[in-house]
Design an enzyme around this catalytic site. Structure first.
Site, PDB file in Angstrom:
ATOM      1  N   ARG A  53       0.841  -1.210   0.000  1.00 21.94           N
ATOM      2  CA  ARG A  53       0.000   0.000   0.000  1.00 21.94           C
ATOM      3  C   ARG A  53       0.870   1.251   0.000  1.00 21.94           C
ATOM      4  NH1 ARG A  53      -1.817   2.526   4.400  1.00 21.94           N
ATOM      5  NH2 ARG A  53      -1.955   0.639   5.654  1.00 21.94           N
ATOM      6  N   TYR A 106     -15.346  16.081 -16.405  1.00 28.01           N
ATOM      7  CA  TYR A 106     -15.907  14.725 -16.305  1.00 28.01           C
ATOM      8  C   TYR A 106     -16.921  14.698 -15.145  1.00 28.01           C
ATOM      9  CZ  TYR A 106     -16.106   9.905 -14.719  1.00 28.01           C
ATOM     10  OH  TYR A 106     -16.548   8.691 -14.286  1.00 28.01           O
ATOM     11  N   ASP A 178      -6.677  17.615 -16.021  1.00 25.00           N
ATOM     12  CA  ASP A 178      -7.048  16.232 -16.327  1.00 25.00           C
ATOM     13  C   ASP A 178      -6.765  16.035 -17.818  1.00 25.00           C
ATOM     14  OD1 ASP A 178      -8.363  13.874 -17.054  1.00 25.00           O
ATOM     15  OD2 ASP A 178      -9.892  14.113 -15.501  1.00 25.00           O
ATOM     16  N   LYS A 203      -8.277   4.522 -19.351  1.00 20.94           N
ATOM     17  CA  LYS A 203      -8.625   4.885 -20.731  1.00 20.94           C
ATOM     18  C   LYS A 203      -7.439   4.622 -21.673  1.00 20.94           C
ATOM     19  CE  LYS A 203     -12.550   6.142 -18.952  1.00 20.94           C
ATOM     20  NZ  LYS A 203     -12.348   6.464 -17.583  1.00 20.94           N
TER      21      LYS A 203
HETATM   22  N1  PLP Z   1     -11.263  11.916 -15.934  1.00 21.38           N
HETATM   23  C1  PLP Z   1     -11.883  11.737 -17.116  1.00 21.38           C
HETATM   24  C2  PLP Z   1     -11.719  12.776 -18.188  1.00 21.38           C
HETATM   25  C3  PLP Z   1     -12.670  10.606 -17.330  1.00 21.38           C
HETATM   26  O1  PLP Z   1     -13.301  10.444 -18.520  1.00 21.38           O
HETATM   27  C4  PLP Z   1     -12.816   9.657 -16.283  1.00 21.38           C
HETATM   28  C5  PLP Z   1     -13.645   8.448 -16.445  1.00 21.38           C
HETATM   29  O2  PLP Z   1     -14.403   8.322 -17.382  1.00 21.38           O
HETATM   30  C6  PLP Z   1     -12.148   9.884 -15.066  1.00 21.38           C
HETATM   31  C7  PLP Z   1     -11.377  11.014 -14.936  1.00 21.38           C
HETATM   32  C8  PLP Z   1     -12.273   8.917 -13.914  1.00 21.38           C
HETATM   33  O3  PLP Z   1     -11.480   7.806 -14.142  1.00 21.38           O
HETATM   34  P1  PLP Z   1     -11.780   6.336 -13.515  1.00 21.38           P
HETATM   35  O4  PLP Z   1     -13.071   5.867 -14.125  1.00 21.38           O
HETATM   36  O5  PLP Z   1     -10.584   5.541 -13.900  1.00 21.38           O
HETATM   37  O6  PLP Z   1     -11.912   6.519 -12.038  1.00 21.38           O
END
Ligand code: PLP
Length: 385
Positions: A53, A106, A178, A203
């Site tokens: 961890r 998001y 992000d 992704k």
């Molecule tokens: N940031 C973006 C732009 C996303 O599209 C997503 C998920 O779709 C996330 C963060 C969150 O990622 P996770 O689903 O791996 O927690």
């Protein structure tokens, strides 16, 4: 020793593992020391491994690769993109301080900022994408972070990241991007002056839809603070996911090229179709941020959104008629996916929030995979009928 003891002790690890070209998957949750003095050295030097961890060699291999690709001093891996995002905010923002955030984020990040953090005394100042670059510093008063996303999900708007970083710096605020949709293959936020970049590794970084992970990369002092909070909050990546993530990243450059080829073919085929009202892909000349995308990014990416004539009903009809595009959430994998953002990724937003995020009821979002672009275009034209 008794049979039972020999079973329980196992054979240990092979001392000489040679020079494997792929990192071994170290699944051990704990690591042995030869003496208490060794334990002390672990604590004083910060080197070595104690407990997975806290840190793990397979996780470390993926962190090193991501840091290199981002041009970052340091990177930290998490069990999901949301674990990376929530741990970053909790590590850097104290109760009573604010986060300034772009509205077009998001949906999960919006949920964290709107529904979870206020109970910890962290409120959000919401900003439109178009106002961020020309913001008077006093709009960021009391804020610790400026949280932005580019390209945005699902409207695929592009934010001028160098200008956003300057705005943040002028106000003494940390700029966090992000970069999930772009990946370091297409966009280098740290080189543009941003302090941290976060990713959903689930992704494009992983790239095969077979893992859940997240990451943050940037200045060492900041990532070290975030990694310290990761210990307490517990959201580190699992070694199997970390192994798959580094394997995915090794083909990132060529995958992103192929995703973009497919997206370009799909966007151009949709543009001008009588049943399509609007296509959102930053590579199209009439996209509002095309010139900025050309300047700021090394490519336009594999995500395409489009709005059909006939609103929600027609969007559902086209969605259901697609055969090659899997009807699934998420993005960035080998196979193409389709979803209706208003009813999946942005489901938790009310109509006003949807409009502010550029999400219309008749919008479909495509994650263009690695199939032949010709087959994908044929499937779309057939579904539009
Ligand atoms: N940031 C973006 C732009 C996303 O599209 C997503 C998920 O779709 C996330 C963060 C969150 O990622 P996770 O689903 O791996 O927690």
């Amino acid at each position: 020793m008794d049979f039972r003891t020999r079973c329980a002790r196992g054979a240990g690890v092979v001392d000489d593992v040679g020079r494997p070209l792929a990192p071994p998957i170290v699944t051990a949750s704990t690591f042995a020391f030869s003496s208490q003095e060794d334990v002390e050295t672990y604590y004083t030097s910060g080197r070595g491994w104690l407990y997975s961890r806290y840190g793990n060699p397979t996780v470390r291999a993926a962190e090193r690769l991501l840091a290199d690709l981002e041009g970052a001093e340091e990177a930290a891996l998490f069990s999901s993109g949301m674990a990376a995002i929530s741990t970053t905010v909790l590590a850097l923002v104290r109760s009573g301080e604010r986060v300034a955030a772009q509205r077009e984020l998001y949906g999960g990040t919006v949920g964290l900022l709107r529904d979870v953090l206020p109970s910890l005394g962290i409120e959000t100042t919401w900003l439109g994408l178009d106002e961020i670059t020309s913001l008077a510093p006093d709009r960021l008063a009391g804020c610790r972070l400026l949280w932005v996303e580019s390209p945005t999900n699902p409207a695929l708007r592009i934010l001028d990241l160098a200008a956003a970083a300057r705005t943040a710096r002028a106000a003494g605020v940390l700029a966090v991007v992000d970069g999930t949709f772009a990946t370091p293959a297409l966009q280098q936020p740290l080189a543009m002056g941003c302090d941290l970049v976060v990713h959903s590794g689930t992704k494009y970084l992983g790239g095969h839809g077979d893992l859940t992970a997240g990451a943050v990369a940037g200045r060492r002092d900041l990532v070290d603070r975030i990694a310290a909070s990761r210990r307490a909050l517990g959201g580190i990546a699992d070694p199997f996911a970390a192994f798959l993530l580094q394997r995915g990243m090794r083909t990132l450059a060529v995958r992103m090229e192929a995703h973009e080829q497919g997206a370009s073919a799909v966007a151009r085929a949709l543009q001008g179709h009588p049943k399509v009202r609007r296509v959102h892909w930053p590579g199209l000349c009439d996209h509002p941020d095309h010139a900025l995308a050309r300047r700021q990014m090394a490519g336009f990416g594999g995500m395409v959104s489009f709005e059909v004539e006939g609103g929600a009903v027609e969007a559902e009809r086209v969605h259901d008629r697609l055969r090659l595009f899997a009807k699934a959430a998420s993005l960035g994998g080998v196979e193409s996916l389709v979803s209706i953002p208003a009813r999946v990724s942005h489901r938790g937003l009310d109509p006003a929030e949807l409009e502010r995020s550029g999400v219309s009821p008749g919008m479909l979002r495509l994650s263009v995979g690695l199939e032949s672009p010709k087959d994908l275009v044929a499937d779309l034209l057939e579904a539009l009928g």
